[in-house]
Design a protein around this motif. Structure first.
Motif, mmCIF file in Angstrom:
data_model
loop_
_atom_site.group_PDB
_atom_site.id
_atom_site.type_symbol
_atom_site.label_atom_id
_atom_site.label_comp_id
_atom_site.label_asym_id
_atom_site.label_seq_id
_atom_site.Cartn_x
_atom_site.Cartn_y
_atom_site.Cartn_z
ATOM 1 N N ALA A 103 0.830 -1.208 0.000
ATOM 2 C CA ALA A 103 0.000 0.000 0.000
ATOM 3 C C ALA A 103 0.865 1.260 0.000
ATOM 4 O O ALA A 103 0.547 2.248 -0.670
ATOM 5 C CB ALA A 103 -0.926 -0.015 1.215
ATOM 6 N N HIS A 104 1.959 1.242 0.736
ATOM 7 C CA HIS A 104 2.830 2.417 0.844
ATOM 8 C C HIS A 104 3.530 2.714 -0.486
ATOM 9 O O HIS A 104 3.666 3.893 -0.878
ATOM 10 C CB HIS A 104 3.862 2.180 1.938
ATOM 11 C CG HIS A 104 4.809 3.325 2.146
ATOM 12 N ND1 HIS A 104 4.428 4.521 2.708
ATOM 13 C CD2 HIS A 104 6.138 3.459 1.848
ATOM 14 C CE1 HIS A 104 5.467 5.346 2.752
ATOM 15 N NE2 HIS A 104 6.516 4.714 2.234
ATOM 16 N N LEU A 105 3.982 1.657 -1.185
ATOM 17 C CA LEU A 105 4.708 1.837 -2.441
ATOM 18 C C LEU A 105 3.788 1.924 -3.653
ATOM 19 O O LEU A 105 4.200 2.365 -4.733
ATOM 20 C CB LEU A 105 5.699 0.689 -2.648
ATOM 21 C CG LEU A 105 6.825 0.562 -1.610
ATOM 22 C CD1 LEU A 105 7.589 -0.742 -1.818
ATOM 23 C CD2 LEU A 105 7.775 1.753 -1.686
ATOM 24 N N GLY A 106 2.547 1.469 -3.482
ATOM 25 C CA GLY A 106 1.611 1.489 -4.599
ATOM 26 C C GLY A 106 1.888 0.436 -5.647
ATOM 27 O O GLY A 106 1.563 0.608 -6.825
ATOM 28 N N VAL A 107 2.510 -0.671 -5.257
ATOM 29 C CA VAL A 107 2.813 -1.772 -6.180
ATOM 30 C C VAL A 107 2.434 -3.090 -5.532
ATOM 31 O O VAL A 107 2.317 -3.191 -4.305
ATOM 32 C CB VAL A 107 4.309 -1.803 -6.564
ATOM 33 C CG1 VAL A 107 4.691 -0.559 -7.343
ATOM 34 C CG2 VAL A 107 5.198 -1.965 -5.335
ATOM 35 N N GLY A 108 2.227 -4.111 -6.373
ATOM 36 C CA GLY A 108 1.949 -5.449 -5.884
ATOM 37 C C GLY A 108 3.142 -6.352 -6.070
ATOM 38 O O GLY A 108 4.272 -5.897 -6.301
ATOM 39 N N HIS A 109 2.872 -7.669 -5.998
ATOM 40 C CA HIS A 109 3.938 -8.654 -6.125
ATOM 41 C C HIS A 109 4.617 -8.559 -7.481
ATOM 42 O O HIS A 109 3.960 -8.481 -8.527
ATOM 43 C CB HIS A 109 3.368 -10.060 -5.935
ATOM 44 C CG HIS A 109 4.320 -11.156 -6.287
ATOM 45 N ND1 HIS A 109 5.485 -11.388 -5.581
ATOM 46 C CD2 HIS A 109 4.299 -12.073 -7.301
ATOM 47 C CE1 HIS A 109 6.131 -12.405 -6.127
ATOM 48 N NE2 HIS A 109 5.428 -12.837 -7.170
ATOM 49 N N ASP A 110 5.946 -8.540 -7.478
ATOM 50 C CA ASP A 110 6.763 -8.524 -8.694
ATOM 51 C C ASP A 110 6.508 -7.276 -9.534
ATOM 52 O O ASP A 110 6.622 -7.303 -10.752
ATOM 53 C CB ASP A 110 6.509 -9.788 -9.519
ATOM 54 C CG ASP A 110 7.658 -10.098 -10.477
ATOM 55 O OD1 ASP A 110 8.787 -9.651 -10.198
ATOM 56 O OD2 ASP A 110 7.417 -10.766 -11.497
ATOM 57 N N GLU A 111 6.175 -6.180 -8.863
ATOM 58 C CA GLU A 111 5.979 -4.905 -9.543
ATOM 59 C C GLU A 111 6.998 -3.891 -9.031
ATOM 60 O O GLU A 111 7.476 -3.990 -7.894
ATOM 61 C CB GLU A 111 4.561 -4.379 -9.337
ATOM 62 C CG GLU A 111 3.499 -5.256 -9.986
ATOM 63 C CD GLU A 111 2.088 -4.736 -9.772
ATOM 64 O OE1 GLU A 111 1.158 -5.260 -10.412
ATOM 65 O OE2 GLU A 111 1.906 -3.795 -8.949
ATOM 66 N N THR A 112 7.310 -2.897 -9.884
ATOM 67 C CA THR A 112 8.359 -1.926 -9.590
ATOM 68 C C THR A 112 7.770 -0.532 -9.481
ATOM 69 O O THR A 112 6.857 -0.166 -10.234
ATOM 70 C CB THR A 112 9.436 -1.943 -10.690
ATOM 71 O OG1 THR A 112 9.942 -3.276 -10.810
ATOM 72 C CG2 THR A 112 10.589 -1.013 -10.355
ATOM 73 N N THR A 113 8.278 0.245 -8.529
ATOM 74 C CA THR A 113 7.806 1.616 -8.359
ATOM 75 C C THR A 113 8.130 2.444 -9.601
ATOM 76 O O THR A 113 9.033 2.119 -10.371
ATOM 77 C CB THR A 113 8.456 2.258 -7.123
ATOM 78 O OG1 THR A 113 9.890 2.169 -7.251
ATOM 79 C CG2 THR A 113 8.032 1.536 -5.855
ATOM 80 N N ALA A 114 7.382 3.529 -9.773
ATOM 81 C CA ALA A 114 7.529 4.356 -10.976
ATOM 82 C C ALA A 114 8.933 4.924 -11.117
ATOM 83 O O ALA A 114 9.412 5.143 -12.234
ATOM 84 C CB ALA A 114 6.490 5.471 -10.960
ATOM 85 N N ASP A 115 9.621 5.169 -10.012
ATOM 86 C CA ASP A 115 10.970 5.733 -10.093
ATOM 87 C C ASP A 115 12.035 4.664 -10.350
ATOM 88 O O ASP A 115 13.229 4.971 -10.445
ATOM 89 C CB ASP A 115 11.310 6.510 -8.820
ATOM 90 C CG ASP A 115 11.252 5.645 -7.564
ATOM 91 O OD1 ASP A 115 11.025 4.415 -7.684
ATOM 92 O OD2 ASP A 115 11.415 6.186 -6.451
ATOM 93 N N GLY A 116 11.631 3.407 -10.459
ATOM 94 C CA GLY A 116 12.570 2.334 -10.769
ATOM 95 C C GLY A 116 13.472 1.939 -9.622
ATOM 96 O O GLY A 116 14.459 1.232 -9.824
ATOM 97 N N THR A 117 13.131 2.358 -8.409
ATOM 98 C CA THR A 117 14.006 2.086 -7.268
ATOM 99 C C THR A 117 13.704 0.752 -6.590
ATOM 100 O O THR A 117 14.618 -0.030 -6.298
ATOM 101 C CB THR A 117 13.882 3.204 -6.216
ATOM 102 O OG1 THR A 117 14.155 4.454 -6.828
ATOM 103 C CG2 THR A 117 14.847 2.984 -5.062
ATOM 104 N N ILE A 118 12.422 0.475 -6.355
ATOM 105 C CA ILE A 118 12.031 -0.683 -5.547
ATOM 106 C C ILE A 118 11.186 -1.647 -6.369
ATOM 107 O O ILE A 118 10.221 -1.239 -7.039
ATOM 108 C CB ILE A 118 11.224 -0.258 -4.306
ATOM 109 C CG1 ILE A 118 11.976 0.779 -3.479
ATOM 110 C CG2 ILE A 118 10.852 -1.471 -3.457
ATOM 111 C CD1 ILE A 118 13.169 0.243 -2.756
#
Length: 384
Positions: A103-118
């Motif tokens: 919820a904090h990062l806004g991504v699910g399993h095997d997904e990457t944050t928009a900035d490409g960091t996490i």
């Protein structure tokens, strides 16, 4: 033009050189880490590169790359955050940690944050049950985390920081980690200077010391020998063993007896038997027809008895009569393919729902029209 640099190709050659010439396929795993170190994942170009340098086809490389979860098949962030959601960590709050991060990062399993960091993933088990709940960042451990501390770690990573893992060396990016997994040293200053074992890991050692438990003959004060010292000791032991071997007895000239039991004329002796070659110091030379394991395996698996290896497991060449022609095997294979068309619904070939339902119905009935028992009914359904 290849996306891989000359440095990558040079490292690939170095990796392949670590293995015997006829075992070069064993270099595939570190090579996959190597291409992931350059692109951040194993791309189709990476699969083609590994196939090229090893002389394999892309299907063989892809089969390995898709089997292991450490090889990513799509672009991955600088930091792979894995949260254990298996039984032990889950009971201790692992699922809550994962849900909070998602919820904090806004991504699910095997997904990457928009900035490409996490890149976030939930892991089945991280092999650290006594430290649960645990999460790893590029496979370095953060033990005993909760939702709050996990959020603090990812926020620090996104801000450009490098939080210190609970155990292990200081963090590096996923690409830098892939270089290490390919078998090359981490060149960062002080890269392996940090970290240490955790308390649960040391607990067993302390209990053994407290109760005097150790393997027989173990001396904790014995220093570990260097490779040169170990090689020297092995050479001395081998020389000592060779010197202790008894000298081969010379063949005695035994008198040859005639058919009536009488001794043969003087000077006629029995030919000396060749000495046992077990202790020979002659250099081993491969036979001219020596084949690599890959070639031999392929030959033993082929269906034509005319060229099959006689002693291969599962291969039986007729003792008499004419061996079947190659066309016979091809005809049999074609017949099998025709009888098992690929299923269109994702099921294995030959997985026909109608046949399964008939078998199940007849098995439940317990008997068919001819009075056959359950086993006979099942066999009848299979034949139908």
């Amino acid at each position: 033009m290849s996306v891989f640099t000359e440095e990558t190709r040079e490292r690939a050659r170095e990796i392949i050189a670590r293995y015997p010439a006829d075992r070069s396929r064993s270099a595939l795993l570190p090579l996959l880490h190597l291409v992931q170190a350059q692109e951040g994942y194993v791309s189709p170009a990476g699969v083609a590169f590994c196939a090229e340098v090893l002389g394999l086809n892309k299907a063989q490389v892809g089969a390995v790359a898709t089997f292991y979860t450490m090889y990513k098949r799509k672009p991955t962030g600088d930091f792979l955050v894995s949260v254990c959601t298996n039984t032990m960590c889950n009971v201790l709050g692992g699922q809550e940690v994962y849900d909070t991060l998602s919820a904090h990062l806004g991504v699910g399993h095997d997904e990457t944050t928009a900035d490409g960091t996490i890149t976030l993933e939930h892991a089945e088990c991280l092999a650290a049950c006594d430290y649960g709940p645990v999460m790893t960042v590029n496979y370095d451990f953060f033990d005993g985390v909760d939702a709050s501390t996990a959020v603090g770690v990812v926020d620090e990573l996104r801000a450009g920081g490098r939080p210190m893992p609970t155990r292990g060396a200081r963090l590096c990016t996923l690409k830098e980690m892939a270089v290490q997994l390919a078998g090359f040293a981490d060149e960062r200053d002080g890269a392996v200077a940090d970290g240490g074992p955790g308390e649960p890991t040391l607990r067993g050692l302390r209990l053994a010391q407290q109760h005097g438990v150790s393997v027989p003959g173990f001396d904790p004060n014995t220093p570990i020998r260097s490779k040169a010292e170990a090689d020297k000791a092995a050479a001395e032991a081998k020389a000592k063993a060779e010197a202790a071997k008894p000298a081969p007895a010379e063949a005695s000239a035994a008198p040859v007896k005639g058919g009536d039991g009488a001794s043969a004329p003087t000077g006629a002796t029995e030919p000396a038997k060749p000495a046992d070659a077990t202790g020979s110091t002659t250099r081993d030379v491969k036979a001219p027809d020596d084949k690599s394991p890959q070639v031999r395996t392929a030959e033993t698996r082929q269906p034509d008895a005319a060229t099959a290896v006689p002693d291969a497991p599962g291969t039986k060449v007729p003792a008499d009569g004419t061996a079947p022609e190659a066309g016979d095997a091809r005809s049999a294979e074609a017949a099998g393919v025709a009888a098992n068309p690929p299923a269109g619904d994702g099921k294995p070939a030959g997985d026909e729902a109608g046949a399964q339902e008939r078998n199940l119905t007849e098995a439940k009935a317990g008997t068919d029209a001819d009075g056959a028992g359950p086993a006979d009914a099942n066999e009848t359904g299979a034949q139908k």
